[in-house]
Scaffold this motif. Structure first.
Motif, PDB file in Angstrom:
ATOM      1  N   GLY A 160       0.812  -1.220   0.000  1.00  0.00           N
ATOM      2  CA  GLY A 160       0.000   0.000   0.000  1.00  0.00           C
ATOM      3  C   GLY A 160       0.835   1.253   0.000  1.00  0.00           C
ATOM      4  O   GLY A 160       0.335   2.341  -0.304  1.00  0.00           O
ATOM      5  N   GLU A 161       2.130   1.120   0.321  1.00  0.00           N
ATOM      6  CA  GLU A 161       3.038   2.264   0.329  1.00  0.00           C
ATOM      7  C   GLU A 161       4.262   1.957  -0.530  1.00  0.00           C
ATOM      8  O   GLU A 161       4.833   0.877  -0.433  1.00  0.00           O
ATOM      9  N   LEU A 162       4.658   2.906  -1.365  1.00  0.00           N
ATOM     10  CA  LEU A 162       5.854   2.711  -2.172  1.00  0.00           C
ATOM     11  C   LEU A 162       7.064   2.542  -1.267  1.00  0.00           C
ATOM     12  O   LEU A 162       7.214   3.252  -0.263  1.00  0.00           O
ATOM     13  N   GLY A 163       7.926   1.596  -1.624  1.00  0.00           N
ATOM     14  CA  GLY A 163       9.133   1.374  -0.845  1.00  0.00           C
ATOM     15  C   GLY A 163      10.096   2.535  -0.984  1.00  0.00           C
ATOM     16  O   GLY A 163       9.871   3.474  -1.769  1.00  0.00           O
ATOM     17  N   PRO A 164      11.204   2.511  -0.235  1.00  0.00           N
ATOM     18  CA  PRO A 164      12.201   3.595  -0.275  1.00  0.00           C
ATOM     19  C   PRO A 164      12.686   3.863  -1.700  1.00  0.00           C
ATOM     20  O   PRO A 164      12.800   2.941  -2.515  1.00  0.00           O
ATOM     21  N   GLN A 168      13.647   1.513  -5.144  1.00  0.00           N
ATOM     22  CA  GLN A 168      12.990   1.639  -6.454  1.00  0.00           C
ATOM     23  C   GLN A 168      14.018   1.788  -7.572  1.00  0.00           C
ATOM     24  O   GLN A 168      13.789   1.377  -8.712  1.00  0.00           O
ATOM     25  N   LEU A 169      15.167   2.383  -7.254  1.00  0.00           N
ATOM     26  CA  LEU A 169      16.197   2.638  -8.270  1.00  0.00           C
ATOM     27  C   LEU A 169      17.093   1.434  -8.532  1.00  0.00           C
ATOM     28  O   LEU A 169      17.866   1.438  -9.487  1.00  0.00           O
ATOM     29  N   LYS A 170      16.995   0.417  -7.708  1.00  0.00           N
ATOM     30  CA  LYS A 170      17.876  -0.742  -7.852  1.00  0.00           C
ATOM     31  C   LYS A 170      17.557  -1.556  -9.102  1.00  0.00           C
ATOM     32  O   LYS A 170      16.399  -1.646  -9.522  1.00  0.00           O
ATOM     33  N   ASP A 171      18.601  -2.148  -9.679  1.00  0.00           N
ATOM     34  CA  ASP A 171      18.418  -3.195 -10.690  1.00  0.00           C
ATOM     35  C   ASP A 171      18.179  -4.488  -9.920  1.00  0.00           C
ATOM     36  O   ASP A 171      19.072  -4.988  -9.218  1.00  0.00           O
ATOM     37  N   ASP A 255       6.030  -7.926   4.908  1.00  0.00           N
ATOM     38  CA  ASP A 255       4.934  -7.068   4.448  1.00  0.00           C
ATOM     39  C   ASP A 255       5.419  -6.290   3.235  1.00  0.00           C
ATOM     40  O   ASP A 255       5.825  -5.127   3.331  1.00  0.00           O
ATOM     41  N   TYR A 256       5.408  -6.944   2.080  1.00  0.00           N
ATOM     42  CA  TYR A 256       5.880  -6.289   0.854  1.00  0.00           C
ATOM     43  C   TYR A 256       5.089  -6.790  -0.346  1.00  0.00           C
ATOM     44  O   TYR A 256       4.449  -7.839  -0.317  1.00  0.00           O
ATOM     45  N   ARG A 257       5.162  -6.021  -1.433  1.00  0.00           N
ATOM     46  CA  ARG A 257       4.593  -6.426  -2.724  1.00  0.00           C
ATOM     47  C   ARG A 257       5.560  -5.991  -3.813  1.00  0.00           C
ATOM     48  O   ARG A 257       6.010  -4.846  -3.848  1.00  0.00           O
ATOM     49  N   GLU A 258       5.918  -6.922  -4.683  1.00  0.00           N
ATOM     50  CA  GLU A 258       6.821  -6.631  -5.796  1.00  0.00           C
ATOM     51  C   GLU A 258       6.102  -6.872  -7.114  1.00  0.00           C
ATOM     52  O   GLU A 258       5.352  -7.841  -7.246  1.00  0.00           O
ATOM     53  N   ILE A 259       6.341  -5.983  -8.069  1.00  0.00           N
ATOM     54  CA  ILE A 259       5.809  -6.141  -9.424  1.00  0.00           C
ATOM     55  C   ILE A 259       6.964  -6.559 -10.324  1.00  0.00           C
ATOM     56  O   ILE A 259       8.010  -5.888 -10.357  1.00  0.00           O
ATOM     57  N   TRP A 260       6.777  -7.671 -11.056  1.00  0.00           N
ATOM     58  CA  TRP A 260       7.824  -8.222 -11.908  1.00  0.00           C
ATOM     59  C   TRP A 260       7.376  -8.193 -13.370  1.00  0.00           C
ATOM     60  O   TRP A 260       6.290  -8.644 -13.697  1.00  0.00           O
ATOM     61  N   ASP A 261       8.231  -7.644 -14.243  1.00  0.00           N
ATOM     62  CA  ASP A 261       7.967  -7.629 -15.685  1.00  0.00           C
ATOM     63  C   ASP A 261       8.942  -8.584 -16.374  1.00  0.00           C
ATOM     64  O   ASP A 261      10.153  -8.560 -16.101  1.00  0.00           O
TER      65      ASP A 261
END
Length: 407
Positions: A160-164, A168-171, A255-261
């Motif tokens: 529900g909240e964007l991570g640090p 977000q900038l990490k590969d 408590d996390y959610r990741e989006i994978w492309d």
């Protein structure tokens, strides 16, 4: 004992609280504690600290198990014991992850006289022990649909909240092979600080009834951790050709959610899985590794030098990564960077992602490899190196461009 069959598998203790509410001694936390439960009701248990030779720090017992469904009590009756035979062990078992018919994590509370402890067990291999050891992804036919190169495009932590912003900038790249093996690498582009890097590799299982992925680590840039378990949902594509996935952590505290492309070139015809084994002149295994080709991509992981003092190695890694305000000593730094992980194109053999900054944008083609370990890995000539690498093909064919196809 029909319900007991659901607990068959290989279980590894991941945490001990003794007394309940307090973490047990560090020496106990570092121990390898393995419980093998058969469908027949029989069990074997082995416990010791990795690398230990002191019999006083070892335990092992075996016998038969019973399970009372009315009160969730397990009873382990010992027929064999490394130490003097003891009374049956009785534990109250609770399900933490998975389902009643497919448990993934258990919590056991001691309930015998004067026993006050709590254990956490993760399943390592379920089902047929022989199949599990020979092929960790057995009965995971649906897993092949997820083979490819996946890039994390968004992280929510907590959900529900964007991570640090730094995260977000990490590969963050996850390479999944049809064989069930995987390699994962994570760092910020241009970064040279080891504290901001992660990499691990091993094998994957997928439970279709719960949509749970389990990633079991055989290799880790940091101190080895417990298996990762995530709930996977399809966002784009089809079940047989997924293009975008959503992963939610399901373990306590995750408590996390990741989006994978899924990246282009993931569905090519090329593919292989190779286990790498390096031996010294006397035939002793000194290093291991994993090499994957998935479509137009490759990934390679090589372990640090193996030691009989595995517990000491793990403690050293924990010390290095915990001391975030200090620079490791030269010897520790050399040991830290002995681990390799790189990902790139299997058409040009150019490295696109690597923990080592000097390996980024380098080449694996013969004559262009610079790193000594990689030169040794791709060497063809017999006797050229005292320590020779063996390529054990699990699946597919090794690309001929690499040293003419390693035998």
């Amino acid at each position: 004992m029909k319900d007991l069959a659901h607990f068959s598998g290989i279980w590894r203790r991941s945490k001990l609280f003794e007394p309940i509410g307090e973490l047990g001694p560090e020496e106990e936390q570092l121990k390898d504690v393995i419980w093998i439960q058969a469908r027949s009701g029989h069990f074997i248990d082995i416990r010791y600290q990795a690398g230990a030779t002191d019999f006083l720090k070892m335990k092992s017992f075996a016998g038969s198990t019973s399970f009372e469904t009315s009160n969730a009590h397990f009873t382990w009756t010992r027929e064999y014991d490394f130490r003097a035979p003891g009374s049956p062990d009785i534990g109250l078992m609770r399900l933490l992850q998975g389902t009643v018919t497919n448990p993934l994590q258990l919590e056991e509370d001691g309930c015998g006289s004067f026993i006050i402890h709590r254990l956490f067990f993760f399943v390592v291999c379920a089902g047929s022990l022989l199949d599990a050891l020979e092929n960790p992804s057995v009965s995971m036919k649906d897993l092949v649909h997820f083979s490819g190169i996946w890039r994390r495009t968004k992280l929510f932590e907590p959900i529900g909240e964007l991570g640090p912003e730094e995260e977000q900038l990490k590969d963050v790249i996850w390479i999944q092979a049809k064989s069930g093996h995987f390699i994962d690498i994570r760092y910020q582009p241009g970064a040279t600080d080891y504290l901001k890097m992660k990499s691990f590799a091993g094998w994957t299982s997928f439970e279709t009834s719960t949509s749970h992925f389990t990633w079991t680590r055989e290799y880790d840039f940091r101190a080895p951790g417990s298996p990762d378990i995530g709930l996977m949902r399809l966002l784009q594509g089809t079940v047989t050709n997924p293009l975008q996935l959503e992963e939610d952590g399901v373990l306590p505290g995750d408590d996390y959610r990741e989006i994978w492309d899924r990246l282009p070139g993931s569905d090519g015809a090329n593919g292989c899985t190779v286990r790498l084994i390096k031996k010294d002149a006397s035939g002793v295994v000194v290093k291991r590794g994993l090499f994957l080709v998935v479509g137009d991509w490759f990934a390679l992981t090589i372990s640090r030098v193996l030691s009989e003092n595995r517990a000491g190695q793990e403690a050293e890694l924990k010390r290095i990564f915990d001391a975030s305000d200090a620079t490791p000593a030269a010897e520790a730094k050399e040991y830290l960077w002995d681990y390799l992980c790189l990902v790139g194109s299997s058409t040009t053999w150019e490295v696109q992602y690597a923990l080592h900054p000097e390996l980024r944008n380098s080449s694996l083609l013969p004559g262009q490899v610079q790193h000594p370990e990689l030169v040794s890995l791709f060497a063809v000539a017999e006797g050229e190196y005292k320590e020779k690498w063996e390529w054990d093909v699990v699946d597919g064919v090794i690309p001929a461009q690499l040293c003419g196809g390693v035998n």
